[in-house]
Motif scaffolding. Structure first.
Motif, mmCIF file in Angstrom:
data_model
loop_
_atom_site.group_PDB
_atom_site.id
_atom_site.type_symbol
_atom_site.label_atom_id
_atom_site.label_comp_id
_atom_site.label_asym_id
_atom_site.label_seq_id
_atom_site.Cartn_x
_atom_site.Cartn_y
_atom_site.Cartn_z
ATOM 1 N N ARG A 59 -5.971 12.946 16.777
ATOM 2 C CA ARG A 59 -4.801 12.062 16.733
ATOM 3 C C ARG A 59 -3.519 12.862 16.911
ATOM 4 O O ARG A 59 -3.356 13.921 16.297
ATOM 5 N N ASN A 63 1.876 10.650 14.690
ATOM 6 C CA ASN A 63 1.450 9.276 14.416
ATOM 7 C C ASN A 63 1.013 9.173 12.954
ATOM 8 O O ASN A 63 -0.098 9.553 12.605
ATOM 9 N N PRO A 64 1.911 8.665 12.069
ATOM 10 C CA PRO A 64 1.679 8.741 10.626
ATOM 11 C C PRO A 64 0.482 7.938 10.120
ATOM 12 O O PRO A 64 0.012 7.013 10.782
ATOM 13 N N ILE A 101 6.189 -0.552 4.903
ATOM 14 C CA ILE A 101 6.853 0.737 5.080
ATOM 15 C C ILE A 101 7.997 0.829 4.067
ATOM 16 O O ILE A 101 8.872 -0.055 4.042
ATOM 17 N N THR A 118 9.632 8.060 5.575
ATOM 18 C CA THR A 118 9.127 6.779 5.070
ATOM 19 C C THR A 118 7.603 6.879 4.967
ATOM 20 O O THR A 118 6.995 7.760 5.568
ATOM 21 N N ALA A 120 3.871 4.460 4.845
ATOM 22 C CA ALA A 120 3.177 3.180 5.008
ATOM 23 C C ALA A 120 2.173 3.031 3.866
ATOM 24 O O ALA A 120 1.415 3.956 3.582
ATOM 25 N N PRO A 143 -6.278 6.399 8.508
ATOM 26 C CA PRO A 143 -6.117 5.694 9.782
ATOM 27 C C PRO A 143 -7.470 5.080 10.143
ATOM 28 O O PRO A 143 -8.448 5.273 9.414
ATOM 29 N N SER A 144 -7.529 4.337 11.235
ATOM 30 C CA SER A 144 -8.811 3.797 11.658
ATOM 31 C C SER A 144 -9.774 4.957 11.953
ATOM 32 O O SER A 144 -9.356 6.008 12.439
ATOM 33 N N ILE A 184 1.828 -4.635 9.892
ATOM 34 C CA ILE A 184 2.753 -3.649 9.305
ATOM 35 C C ILE A 184 4.153 -4.257 9.231
ATOM 36 O O ILE A 184 4.675 -4.746 10.237
ATOM 37 N N ARG A 196 3.758 -4.186 13.555
ATOM 38 C CA ARG A 196 2.448 -4.393 14.205
ATOM 39 C C ARG A 196 1.916 -5.747 13.743
ATOM 40 O O ARG A 196 1.783 -5.966 12.541
ATOM 41 N N ALA A 229 6.913 1.647 15.122
ATOM 42 C CA ALA A 229 5.730 2.321 14.571
ATOM 43 C C ALA A 229 5.267 3.319 15.631
ATOM 44 O O ALA A 229 4.885 2.913 16.734
ATOM 45 N N PRO A 230 5.306 4.614 15.313
ATOM 46 C CA PRO A 230 4.980 5.605 16.337
ATOM 47 C C PRO A 230 3.653 5.330 17.041
ATOM 48 O O PRO A 230 3.530 5.532 18.250
ATOM 49 N N GLY A 231 2.676 4.817 16.287
ATOM 50 C CA GLY A 231 1.343 4.592 16.862
ATOM 51 C C GLY A 231 1.320 3.523 17.938
ATOM 52 O O GLY A 231 0.437 3.519 18.797
HETATM 53 P P1 AMP Z 1 -3.975 3.203 11.991
HETATM 54 O O1 AMP Z 1 -4.117 3.599 10.587
HETATM 55 O O2 AMP Z 1 -4.837 3.948 12.932
HETATM 56 O O3 AMP Z 1 -4.108 1.716 12.089
HETATM 57 O O4 AMP Z 1 -2.484 3.545 12.393
HETATM 58 C C1 AMP Z 1 -1.428 3.424 11.470
HETATM 59 C C2 AMP Z 1 -0.259 2.759 12.118
HETATM 60 O O5 AMP Z 1 0.793 2.692 11.146
HETATM 61 C C3 AMP Z 1 0.289 3.496 13.322
HETATM 62 O O6 AMP Z 1 0.668 2.585 14.329
HETATM 63 C C4 AMP Z 1 1.510 4.187 12.726
HETATM 64 O O7 AMP Z 1 2.473 4.463 13.699
HETATM 65 C C5 AMP Z 1 1.986 3.188 11.690
HETATM 66 N N1 AMP Z 1 2.773 3.836 10.622
HETATM 67 C C6 AMP Z 1 2.283 4.603 9.622
HETATM 68 N N2 AMP Z 1 3.290 5.090 8.847
HETATM 69 C C7 AMP Z 1 4.435 4.608 9.369
HETATM 70 C C8 AMP Z 1 5.817 4.753 9.024
HETATM 71 N N3 AMP Z 1 6.197 5.493 7.986
HETATM 72 N N4 AMP Z 1 6.731 4.127 9.800
HETATM 73 C C9 AMP Z 1 6.338 3.356 10.843
HETATM 74 N N5 AMP Z 1 5.049 3.191 11.218
HETATM 75 C C10 AMP Z 1 4.106 3.795 10.501
#
Ligand code: AMP
Ligand code: MG
Length: 348
Positions: A59, A63-64, A101, A118, A120, A143-144, A184, A196, A229-231
């Protein structure tokens, strides 16, 4: 590494949960079921454990990760500010498929938040997940549990395909109930904003908070507006074959898909079709599969990722999919499907 598989289809196995909790406390990784998709868990307060998660998934490090908790009080240690909206949302939707967040505290390492100030936070409703979080010390970054770029896993077999041999343990809790990642909501600036879409939609959130916005980066066709959301900027969930969505009135969509499949076959290329229980019999050629029933939209969410994985096993070169703008979770389904398709849409 030998990955232990712990099966818990009928609830919590205390001995195995204790073992899994010990793995987390020692800095190891455990994949576990949640109601959304399977998560790849590590101790969220341990920077090295987070680093292992990024490495196992491949990853990108900006991507947090989402920090999973099992009890409301756990939030005070990891968030430095808790606005009243957070408590309201928690009362309405936790435990459940909602991530908030908030501003992070010093207890959360930057390795977990991808360098952001920040964090999540989510409290899953799956009981095995909450038992694991408690056994592992209360804070599980997860994460997933897929290799980055592959569809998210909705059963333990998907996790084993991607991460078998790379992590200490996989807890098999059967199929995920929802099948799409959590909604999210950002509560750190301005109006509460959906970063999201997920099972908990804008309308449900607005019943609790008066006004909830949608991140402009999600809806804007302008590629200069980046999602917050960076992801969300990465092309996730990409199947190996080219995926193309056909959108429009149902009968015309079916006609167009049939036409495209025939063209492909004539050119010596195998094509797949994603239809529904209701439309299957209209497709005459190609590798035709049903994603679920339009009468029960949750079934479409539940099967989206597994159908993409199944198509990866076959030798087709292109997949044509119907569009699924269903009333409640349609927005979340289409958000994932459009990303998987790399925005290739044919309107008829
Ligand atoms: P996943 O756990 O694979 O579903 O990915 C987690 C998602 O949460 C990704 O899209 C991240 O970018 C988003 N995310 C996690 N922490 C933050 C944060 N502090 N600010 C914005 N987005 C976040
Ligand atoms: Mg993911």
């Amino acid at each position: 590494m030998q990955t232990i598989i712990a099966v818990m289809h009928d609830g919590i196995d205390e001995t195995q949960i204790r073992r899994a909790g010990d793995i987390l406390k020692e800095g190891g990784l455990v994949a576990f079921p949640t109601e959304t998709v399977y998560g790849l868990g590590g101790n969220a307060l341990d920077a090295q454990a987070s680093a292992k998660i990024y490495a196992a998934k491949g990853r990108p490090s900006d991507n947090p990760l989402i920090v999973h908790i099992a009890d409301w009080d756990a939030i005070y240690k990891i968030a430095s500010e808790i606005p009243p909206e957070a408590k309201k949302l928690a009362d309405a939707f936790w435990p459940g498929p909602l991530t908030m967040i908030l501003k992070k505290s010093d207890a959360v390492p930057m390795a977990t938040t991808g360098g952001l100030d920040t964090v999540a936070i989510r409290m899953p409703s799956n009981e095995v997940a909450r038992a694991l979080i408690r056994a592992g010390g209360g804070y599980v970054a997860a994460p997933s549990a897929n290799t980055s770029g592959r569809p998210s896993p909705t059963c333990a077999a998907h996790v084993a395909q991607d991460l078998g041999g790379k992590i200490e343990m996989i807890i098999d809790g059967g199929n995920a109930n929802i099948g799409l990642e959590s909604t999210i909501v950002d509560l750190t600036e301005g109006k509460p904003t959906i970063l999201r879409p997920g099972y908990i939609n804008q309308e449900m959130l607005e019943q609790v908070l008066d006004e909830v916005e949608m991140d402009r980066g999600l809806i804007s066709p302008d590629s200069n507006v980046h999602p917050k959301a960076p992801g969300m900027k990465y092309r996730h969930y990409a199947p190996k074959a080219d995926l193309i969505i056909v959108e429009g009135e149902a009968a015309r969509v079916r006609e167009k898909i049939n036409e495209l499949v025939t063209e492909n076959l004539a050119a010596g290329k195998k094509a797949g079709v994603i239809g529904t229980d209701e439309s299957l019999l209209y497709y005459k050629e190609g590798d035709v599969r049903s994603i679920g029933s339009r009468k029960e939209e949750i079934t479409i969410a539940q099967h989206l990722y597994s159908i993409l994985r199944d198509f990866d096993e076959s030798d087709i070169s292109v997949i044509y999919s119907e569009s699924f703008e269903t009333p409640k979770i349609g927005q979340a389904i289409m958000n994932r499907l459009i990303k998987a398709a790399g925005h290739q849409i044919i309107k008829v």
